[in-house]
Structure formats: structure tokens, C-alpha cells
Write a protein that holds these residues in place. Structure first.
Motif, PDB file in Angstrom:
ATOM      1  N   GLY A  98       0.736 -37.584   6.352  1.00 15.79           N
ATOM      2  CA  GLY A  98      -0.158 -38.731   6.458  1.00 15.79           C
ATOM      3  C   GLY A  98      -1.285 -38.505   7.454  1.00 15.79           C
ATOM      4  N   MET A  99      -0.976 -37.878   8.598  1.00 17.43           N
ATOM      5  CA  MET A  99      -2.002 -37.606   9.593  1.00 17.43           C
ATOM      6  C   MET A  99      -3.011 -36.591   9.065  1.00 17.43           C
ATOM      7  SD  MET A  99      -1.555 -39.626  12.034  1.00 17.43           S
ATOM      8  CE  MET A  99      -2.799 -38.945  13.111  1.00 17.43           C
ATOM      9  N   PHE A 100      -2.531 -35.616   8.289  1.00 18.91           N
ATOM     10  CA  PHE A 100      -3.453 -34.664   7.674  1.00 18.91           C
ATOM     11  C   PHE A 100      -4.377 -35.390   6.697  1.00 18.91           C
ATOM     12  CE2 PHE A 100      -4.662 -31.978   4.127  1.00 18.91           C
ATOM     13  CZ  PHE A 100      -5.300 -30.924   4.786  1.00 18.91           C
ATOM     14  N   LEU A 101      -3.811 -36.285   5.907  1.00 22.00           N
ATOM     15  CA  LEU A 101      -4.590 -37.020   4.914  1.00 22.00           C
ATOM     16  C   LEU A 101      -5.674 -37.856   5.587  1.00 22.00           C
ATOM     17  CD1 LEU A 101      -4.486 -37.322   1.809  1.00 22.00           C
ATOM     18  CD2 LEU A 101      -3.118 -39.385   2.152  1.00 22.00           C
ATOM     19  N   LEU A 102      -5.301 -38.596   6.623  1.00 27.32           N
ATOM     20  CA  LEU A 102      -6.259 -39.447   7.318  1.00 27.32           C
ATOM     21  C   LEU A 102      -7.370 -38.636   7.972  1.00 27.32           C
ATOM     22  CD1 LEU A 102      -3.886 -42.075   8.998  1.00 27.32           C
ATOM     23  CD2 LEU A 102      -5.472 -42.457   7.101  1.00 27.32           C
TER      24      LEU A 102
END
Length: 200
Positions: free
Chosen positions: A46-50
Motif C-alpha cells: 500500500g505504501m508503494f502504491l501511494l
């Protein structure tokens, strides 16, 4: 080098720390549930996506050529930072620091995520460990978007790879943890290599 190999190196660079951390937790008999491993993996993805979406915003401001150059230089910078963190750990410079205020301490000493010393990582402590493992994905996500790595597919791969490596690390901890300690140097090296390739 094809995009598939780039994605493989990229995913390996941002998830391989999970294996070493899992090994240490396994050796120290610090428990982490299946749900905890799954949550940590999702936090990383999720942090990579954001952060990738932030990178895509930057690509609309600068030219594709400049974006790729900036992304490559950023990857090299992140790689150098993680190498510095690795050698800093060897000197023990983070002794006594509060893990809630400094998640990088958890990367250097995974047992510190067990803040209450209960013998297991539960509740907010899972988020602490997830935050520590996500530190490299934030900068890598922005840089990855700048150099053209597909966002959603890579995020899914990072989630799966983190889950796999963390689980395997915990299971094989007592046998491999001492050797796996040296794996902490690989993320920095791989990110530098990817950045140099994109600059050439």
C-alpha cells in the motif's frame, strides 16, 4: 534489460529485508501471527502504491527524460542511504532510541518491535513493524514511477514477496538468521544497480 527483470530486481530490493527480519524474530522466538504477516505485507504494498502516485504527479510536471533521470538518481540516493544505515547499525549508533519515534531502529533490531516484551508482536506493534519495513518502499515508489515501472502490478508483487519472505524467514529463523543478517546490505546495492542501469 527488459522490464520484467527490472521489476524482479526492484521487488527483491524492497522486500528482501523481510526475510532477514523474519529470521531474527524466529530465532528470538518472538511470535507474529498469520494476520500480522498479512497486514505488514499489505502495508508495504500500500505504501508503494501511494508513493507511486506521487511519482506519477511529478511525471506530469517534468519531461519523461528528466523524470527518468531524477528517478534513477533518487534510487541511487536511497540505495546509498540504506547502505549507510547498514554500516551505522554495525556501530550500534541507535542504542536506546525509542522505536515508536525511530522505526529504522526496528530494521536494525527487529525484536524492538515487541515494545511490551510480551514475546509476540501484537496490535500497534504490528503497525510499527509494518512501518519499518515500508520505509524503503516510499522512496522507491516515487522513484519507480519516475523510471516507468508499472505501479499496480509492482505493488501486488511487493505485497506477495514481503508475505513470502517474512513467512519463510520466521520459519527458518533458527537455522539461517545469522547468515540472513548480511542480506540487509542487498536492498541498497540493488537499488544503486537499478539506478545506474537507468542512467546509462
Amino acid at each position: 534489460m527488459g522490464i520484467g527483470m527490472f521489476i524482479f530486481l526492484f521487488v527483491t530490493a524492497v522486500s528482501i529485508d523481510s526475510f532477514g527480519i523474519g529470521c531474527v524474530l524466529g530465532l528470538k522466538k518472538v511470535g507474529l501471527t498469520f494476520k500480522g504477516v498479512l497486514l505488514i505485507s499489505c502495508v508495504s504494498g500500500g505504501m508503494f502504491l501511494l508513493s507511486s502516485y506521487l511519482g506519477h504527479i511529478l511525471t506530469s510536471i517534468v519531461s519523461p527524460e528528466d523524470a527518468e533521470r531524477v528517478g534513477a538518481l533518487a534510487l541511487i540516493g536511497i540505495g546509498i542511504y540504506f547502505l549507510w544505515q547498514f554500516f551505522k547499525k554495525e556501530k550500534g549508533d541507535e542504542e536506546g532510541q525509542e522505536p515508536w519515534l525511530n522505526p529504522t531502529k526496528v530494521l536494525n533490531d527487529p525484536v524492538a518491535a515487541d515494545v511490551d516484551r510480551s514475546g509476540g508482536i501484537h496490535g500497534k506493534e504490528v503497525w510499527l513493524l509494518g512501518a519499518a519495513l515500508s520505509l524503503d518502499t516510499i522512496g522507491a515508489g516515487i522513484s519507480g514511477a519516475l523510471i516507468g515501472i508499472p505501479t499496480l502490478f509492482t505493488a501486488v508483487m511487493i505485497t506477495a514477496a514481503t508475505f513470502f519472505m517474512l513467512s519463510c524467514g520466521i520459519l527458518s529463523g533458527s537455522k539461517l538468521s545469522n547468515k540472513a543478517e548480511s542480506l540487509s546490505i542487498l536492498p541498497g546495492v540493488l537499488l544503486i544497480v537499478i539506478g545506474l542501469i537507468k542512467l546509462s
